[in-house]
Design a protein around this motif. Sequence first.
Motif, PDB file in Angstrom:
ATOM      1  N   LEU A 297      -4.225  -1.295  -9.533  1.00 58.28           N
ATOM      2  CA  LEU A 297      -4.436   0.144  -9.722  1.00 58.28           C
ATOM      3  C   LEU A 297      -3.716   0.945  -8.638  1.00 58.28           C
ATOM      4  CD1 LEU A 297      -8.168   0.476 -10.858  1.00 58.28           C
ATOM      5  CD2 LEU A 297      -6.089   0.160 -12.227  1.00 58.28           C
ATOM      6  N   HIS A 298      -3.198   0.251  -7.630  1.00 62.45           N
ATOM      7  CA  HIS A 298      -2.483   0.947  -6.534  1.00 62.45           C
ATOM      8  C   HIS A 298      -1.033   0.447  -6.538  1.00 62.45           C
ATOM      9  CE1 HIS A 298      -1.812   3.083  -2.894  1.00 62.45           C
ATOM     10  NE2 HIS A 298      -2.340   2.251  -2.010  1.00 62.45           N
ATOM     11  N   GLY A 299      -0.581  -0.168  -5.461  1.00 64.78           N
ATOM     12  CA  GLY A 299       0.853  -0.474  -5.323  1.00 64.78           C
ATOM     13  C   GLY A 299       1.390  -1.506  -6.293  1.00 64.78           C
ATOM     14  N   ALA A 301       1.089  -1.565  -9.224  1.00 69.19           N
ATOM     15  CA  ALA A 301       1.417  -0.932 -10.510  1.00 69.19           C
ATOM     16  C   ALA A 301       2.920  -0.943 -10.771  1.00 69.19           C
ATOM     17  CB  ALA A 301       0.867   0.494 -10.556  1.00 69.19           C
ATOM     18  N   GLN A 337      -6.652  -1.926 -21.818  1.00 71.00           N
ATOM     19  CA  GLN A 337      -5.841  -1.928 -20.591  1.00 71.00           C
ATOM     20  C   GLN A 337      -5.388  -0.511 -20.270  1.00 71.00           C
ATOM     21  OE1 GLN A 337      -2.654  -4.983 -20.983  1.00 71.00           O
ATOM     22  NE2 GLN A 337      -3.800  -5.559 -22.804  1.00 71.00           N
ATOM     23  N   VAL A 338      -4.952  -0.325 -19.018  1.00 69.62           N
ATOM     24  CA  VAL A 338      -4.393   0.975 -18.655  1.00 69.62           C
ATOM     25  C   VAL A 338      -2.899   0.963 -18.937  1.00 69.62           C
ATOM     26  CG1 VAL A 338      -6.116   1.501 -16.883  1.00 69.62           C
ATOM     27  CG2 VAL A 338      -4.015   0.280 -16.233  1.00 69.62           C
ATOM     28  N   VAL A 339      -2.335   2.166 -19.123  1.00 68.20           N
ATOM     29  CA  VAL A 339      -0.870   2.285 -19.207  1.00 68.20           C
ATOM     30  C   VAL A 339      -0.380   2.369 -17.771  1.00 68.20           C
ATOM     31  CG1 VAL A 339       1.074   3.699 -19.988  1.00 68.20           C
ATOM     32  CG2 VAL A 339      -1.001   3.512 -21.402  1.00 68.20           C
ATOM     33  N   GLY A 341       1.556   3.011 -14.357  1.00 68.55           N
ATOM     34  CA  GLY A 341       2.532   4.040 -13.966  1.00 68.55           C
ATOM     35  C   GLY A 341       2.114   5.432 -14.401  1.00 68.55           C
ATOM     36  N   TYR A 342       0.992   5.530 -15.074  1.00 64.40           N
ATOM     37  CA  TYR A 342       0.502   6.853 -15.515  1.00 64.40           C
ATOM     38  C   TYR A 342      -0.891   7.100 -14.959  1.00 64.40           C
ATOM     39  CZ  TYR A 342       4.539   7.811 -18.276  1.00 64.40           C
ATOM     40  OH  TYR A 342       5.828   8.097 -18.634  1.00 64.40           O
ATOM     41  N   ALA A 345      -5.441   9.515  -9.101  1.00 69.63           N
ATOM     42  CA  ALA A 345      -6.774   9.960  -8.686  1.00 69.63           C
ATOM     43  C   ALA A 345      -6.765  11.406  -8.182  1.00 69.63           C
ATOM     44  CB  ALA A 345      -7.300   9.022  -7.599  1.00 69.63           C
ATOM     45  N   ALA A 391      -8.186   9.818 -19.452  1.00 69.00           N
ATOM     46  CA  ALA A 391      -7.467  10.024 -18.182  1.00 69.00           C
ATOM     47  C   ALA A 391      -7.449  11.503 -17.810  1.00 69.00           C
ATOM     48  CB  ALA A 391      -6.041   9.497 -18.302  1.00 69.00           C
ATOM     49  N   LYS A 392      -7.790  11.808 -16.548  1.00 74.01           N
ATOM     50  CA  LYS A 392      -7.763  13.206 -16.110  1.00 74.01           C
ATOM     51  C   LYS A 392      -6.333  13.676 -15.888  1.00 74.01           C
ATOM     52  CE  LYS A 392     -12.326  13.104 -13.982  1.00 74.01           C
ATOM     53  NZ  LYS A 392     -12.475  11.626 -13.898  1.00 74.01           N
ATOM     54  N   ASN A 393      -5.445  12.729 -15.630  1.00 71.60           N
ATOM     55  CA  ASN A 393      -4.040  13.090 -15.413  1.00 71.60           C
ATOM     56  C   ASN A 393      -3.168  12.214 -16.319  1.00 71.60           C
ATOM     57  OD1 ASN A 393      -1.546  13.866 -14.348  1.00 71.60           O
ATOM     58  ND2 ASN A 393      -1.649  12.306 -12.764  1.00 71.60           N
ATOM     59  N   ASN A 397       3.155   8.554 -12.419  1.00 70.12           N
ATOM     60  CA  ASN A 397       3.113   8.506 -10.959  1.00 70.12           C
ATOM     61  C   ASN A 397       4.364   7.786 -10.438  1.00 70.12           C
ATOM     62  OD1 ASN A 397       2.508   5.585 -10.812  1.00 70.12           O
ATOM     63  ND2 ASN A 397       0.542   6.179 -11.722  1.00 70.12           N
ATOM     64  N   VAL A 398       4.399   7.569  -9.134  1.00 73.97           N
ATOM     65  CA  VAL A 398       5.593   7.007  -8.488  1.00 73.97           C
ATOM     66  C   VAL A 398       6.008   5.665  -9.092  1.00 73.97           C
ATOM     67  CG1 VAL A 398       4.267   5.821  -6.659  1.00 73.97           C
ATOM     68  CG2 VAL A 398       6.593   6.573  -6.183  1.00 73.97           C
ATOM     69  N   ASP A 399       5.011   4.875  -9.516  1.00 77.76           N
ATOM     70  CA  ASP A 399       5.293   3.499  -9.937  1.00 77.76           C
ATOM     71  C   ASP A 399       5.923   3.403 -11.324  1.00 77.76           C
ATOM     72  OD1 ASP A 399       4.191   2.280  -7.584  1.00 77.76           O
ATOM     73  OD2 ASP A 399       2.236   2.902  -8.327  1.00 77.76           O
TER      74      ASP A 399
HETATM   75  N1  CMX Z   1      -4.111   4.396 -18.856  1.00 73.97           N
HETATM   76  C1  CMX Z   1      -5.289   4.244 -19.484  1.00 73.97           C
HETATM   77  N2  CMX Z   1      -6.435   4.764 -19.039  1.00 73.97           N
HETATM   78  C2  CMX Z   1      -6.376   5.507 -17.920  1.00 73.97           C
HETATM   79  C3  CMX Z   1      -5.184   5.741 -17.242  1.00 73.97           C
HETATM   80  C4  CMX Z   1      -4.014   5.136 -17.736  1.00 73.97           C
HETATM   81  N3  CMX Z   1      -2.838   5.254 -17.135  1.00 73.97           N
HETATM   82  N4  CMX Z   1      -5.445   6.515 -16.159  1.00 73.97           N
HETATM   83  C5  CMX Z   1      -6.756   6.743 -16.168  1.00 73.97           C
HETATM   84  N5  CMX Z   1      -7.336   6.134 -17.224  1.00 73.97           N
HETATM   85  C6  CMX Z   1      -8.752   6.051 -17.549  1.00 73.97           C
HETATM   86  C7  CMX Z   1      -9.475   5.371 -16.402  1.00 73.97           C
HETATM   87  O1  CMX Z   1      -9.339   3.946 -16.465  1.00 73.97           O
HETATM   88  C8  CMX Z   1     -10.881   5.866 -16.591  1.00 73.97           C
HETATM   89  O2  CMX Z   1     -11.463   5.117 -17.621  1.00 73.97           O
HETATM   90  P1  CMX Z   1     -13.060   4.772 -17.583  1.00 73.97           P
HETATM   91  O3  CMX Z   1     -13.736   6.101 -17.662  1.00 73.97           O
HETATM   92  O4  CMX Z   1     -13.243   3.909 -18.763  1.00 73.97           O
HETATM   93  O5  CMX Z   1     -13.305   4.076 -16.291  1.00 73.97           O
HETATM   94  C9  CMX Z   1     -10.646   7.295 -17.091  1.00 73.97           C
HETATM   95  O6  CMX Z   1      -9.309   7.332 -17.613  1.00 73.97           O
HETATM   96  C10 CMX Z   1     -10.770   8.348 -16.005  1.00 73.97           C
HETATM   97  O7  CMX Z   1      -9.924   7.988 -14.943  1.00 73.97           O
HETATM   98  P2  CMX Z   1      -9.285   9.113 -13.998  1.00 73.97           P
HETATM   99  O8  CMX Z   1     -10.395   9.819 -13.332  1.00 73.97           O
HETATM  100  O9  CMX Z   1      -8.281   9.903 -14.740  1.00 73.97           O
HETATM  101  O10 CMX Z   1      -8.449   8.208 -12.977  1.00 73.97           O
HETATM  102  P3  CMX Z   1      -8.958   7.459 -11.678  1.00 73.97           P
HETATM  103  O11 CMX Z   1      -8.907   8.414 -10.536  1.00 73.97           O
HETATM  104  O12 CMX Z   1     -10.244   6.744 -11.907  1.00 73.97           O
HETATM  105  O13 CMX Z   1      -7.846   6.347 -11.522  1.00 73.97           O
HETATM  106  C11 CMX Z   1      -5.656   5.452 -11.487  1.00 73.97           C
HETATM  107  C12 CMX Z   1      -6.538   6.636 -11.079  1.00 73.97           C
HETATM  108  C13 CMX Z   1      -4.299   5.640 -10.849  1.00 73.97           C
HETATM  109  C14 CMX Z   1      -6.281   4.172 -10.946  1.00 73.97           C
HETATM  110  C15 CMX Z   1      -5.551   5.409 -13.033  1.00 73.97           C
HETATM  111  O14 CMX Z   1      -4.905   6.574 -13.491  1.00 73.97           O
HETATM  112  C16 CMX Z   1      -4.820   4.189 -13.538  1.00 73.97           C
HETATM  113  O15 CMX Z   1      -5.453   3.140 -13.697  1.00 73.97           O
HETATM  114  N6  CMX Z   1      -3.477   4.283 -13.773  1.00 73.97           N
HETATM  115  C17 CMX Z   1      -2.667   3.127 -14.150  1.00 73.97           C
HETATM  116  C18 CMX Z   1      -2.390   2.258 -12.919  1.00 73.97           C
HETATM  117  C19 CMX Z   1      -1.386   2.934 -12.005  1.00 73.97           C
HETATM  118  O16 CMX Z   1      -0.357   3.427 -12.416  1.00 73.97           O
HETATM  119  N7  CMX Z   1      -1.695   2.930 -10.682  1.00 73.97           N
HETATM  120  C20 CMX Z   1      -0.770   3.454  -9.666  1.00 73.97           C
HETATM  121  C21 CMX Z   1      -1.227   4.769  -9.041  1.00 73.97           C
HETATM  122  C22 CMX Z   1      -0.262   5.206  -7.956  1.00 73.97           C
HETATM  123  C23 CMX Z   1      -0.331   4.295  -6.765  1.00 73.97           C
HETATM  124  O17 CMX Z   1      -1.364   4.230  -6.093  1.00 73.97           O
HETATM  125  O18 CMX Z   1       0.638   3.569  -6.497  1.00 73.97           O
END
Ligand code: CMX
Length: 462
Positions: A297-299, A301, A337-339, A341-342, A345, A391-393, A397-399
């Motif tokens: 969920l962090h680097g 990704a 699964q998550v997408v 790179g999108y 937080a 997803a709230k956003n 993201n960078v990745d």
């Molecule tokens: N794909 C699918 N679902 C997503 C999503 C994505 N890209 N981003 C957020 N969501 C989901 C969350 O998993 C969460 O689901 P649950 O309610 O079932 O738990 C819901 O949307 C709300 O999440 P959020 O408040 O928008 O996001 P968070 O602050 O909890 O998480 C992050 C942030 C980055 C972990 C999340 O957007 C994510 O998992 N993204 C994909 C992994 C990724 O690209 N990580 C890299 C981030 C940048 C970095 O640190 O390098």
Amino acid sequence: MSLARALLQRPSALGPAAIRFASTARPVSLKERLAELIPAEIENVKATRAAHGKKSFGPVIVDQLYGGMRSLPALIWDGSVLDAEEGIRFRGKTIPDIQKALPKAPGGQEPLPEGLFWLLVTGEIPTQEQVIQLSKDWAARAAIPEFVEELLDRCPPTLHPMSQFSLAVTALNHDSAFAKAYQEGVSKKDYWGPVFEDSMDLIAKLPNIAGRIYRNVYGGGKLPAIDASKDYSWNLANLLGFGENPAFVELLRLYITIHSDHEGGNVSAHTGKLVASALSDPFLSYGAALNGLAGPLHGLANQEVLLWLRKMQAKIGEEPTDEAVKEYIWSTLKSGQVVPGYGHAVLRKTDPRYTAQREFALKHLPDDKMFKLVGQIYNLVPNILLEAGKAKNPWPNVDAHSGVLLTHYGLDQMQYYTVLFGVSRAFGVAAQLIWDRALGAPLERPKSYSTAAIQKIFKDKS
Ligand code: CMX
């Protein structure tokens, strides 16, 4: 007032360092400049606490305790501040600002990470000579102990590069100046000196560690020596076998600069700060930070994005239709699964670090098939994430972008990508650790509650 703001309000932030350089043969070093800045900043923090120390940031709600402490004001981090809409500012400067203002290599267009480190530590833009001095200083500190080389050479190539990276960085603690000084009874007010030396050593040694891991795991022969006449990114590129590719070197300069710092609350930065608050030295602290960076969920990704793209191409072809891509994105979400790179937080817009990489790609590799696929995905994912409604956003993201650029130049071993992120993030964490010790930051110890305690506290109040 933060150091950044105080410095920005000075009539000439460049003044003392630049003037001193004009009047002596040698530019003011980073450590000398830091020593000049520390007393004023100690007073600045004292004044800030005297004026505002008892003021409230507003209520903390129970959801924040369960919800990963989102938005909880909890840390001081001076190197950078993240705005949800605008993205990152390093000491008050946006990515386009630093691309313009920081010194470049001869013939180069991207900022040198040496300059970014100077900016993170001092709040000031260094001169070209100061940046060259830093490149030379890091080259002189770059060698890693033989036992760390052996440690890496004994790792099975199946051990993830991030695990190897973390264990090598942790092992550098063997020669920590801070750990030694602490054992010898160094006074608290002098902690920052050995922490500065360790931080400089840490950054300087990362290319040799990263290069050795790369060659051990993926082949490529003997590691070349560090060239003290070249900059940090050139040396890192050369250790990876890409020193003769100027566009790749430019990419690394940009990559290390933009991945360096993203304020203090992200997992890697906060872990580094937290562990260092126990007076663990910068090697132990950054080793821990790397273990956090290694999470998907962090680097990690950036690795996950490439895996996902490759799987997508294998399933629907290298130049798929929008319909096929949409279907693939939905199948990812529907399988829980998550997408990668999108989302983010904190950010609520396209990450400017994504944009900077996209601009680099438009300049250097506009016709790359995978770059085009990344652009196509950018046009489709946000609407799908919005429609999915969680997803709230929905923005990248960078990745979402970095792996495509590295792949274009032939660095296509995706399990390695987070190591490069780790080299870069050391710049931001190290800068903060130096200041934490200079300002006497205390042991971190937030309060935790059990669910039973929460129920009891609010039972009487509901
Ligand atoms: N794909 C699918 N679902 C997503 C999503 C994505 N890209 N981003 C957020 N969501 C989901 C969350 O998993 C969460 O689901 P649950 O309610 O079932 O738990 C819901 O949307 C709300 O999440 P959020 O408040 O928008 O996001 P968070 O602050 O909890 O998480 C992050 C942030 C980055 C972990 C999340 O957007 C994510 O998992 N993204 C994909 C992994 C990724 O690209 N990580 C890299 C981030 C940048 C970095 O640190 O390098």
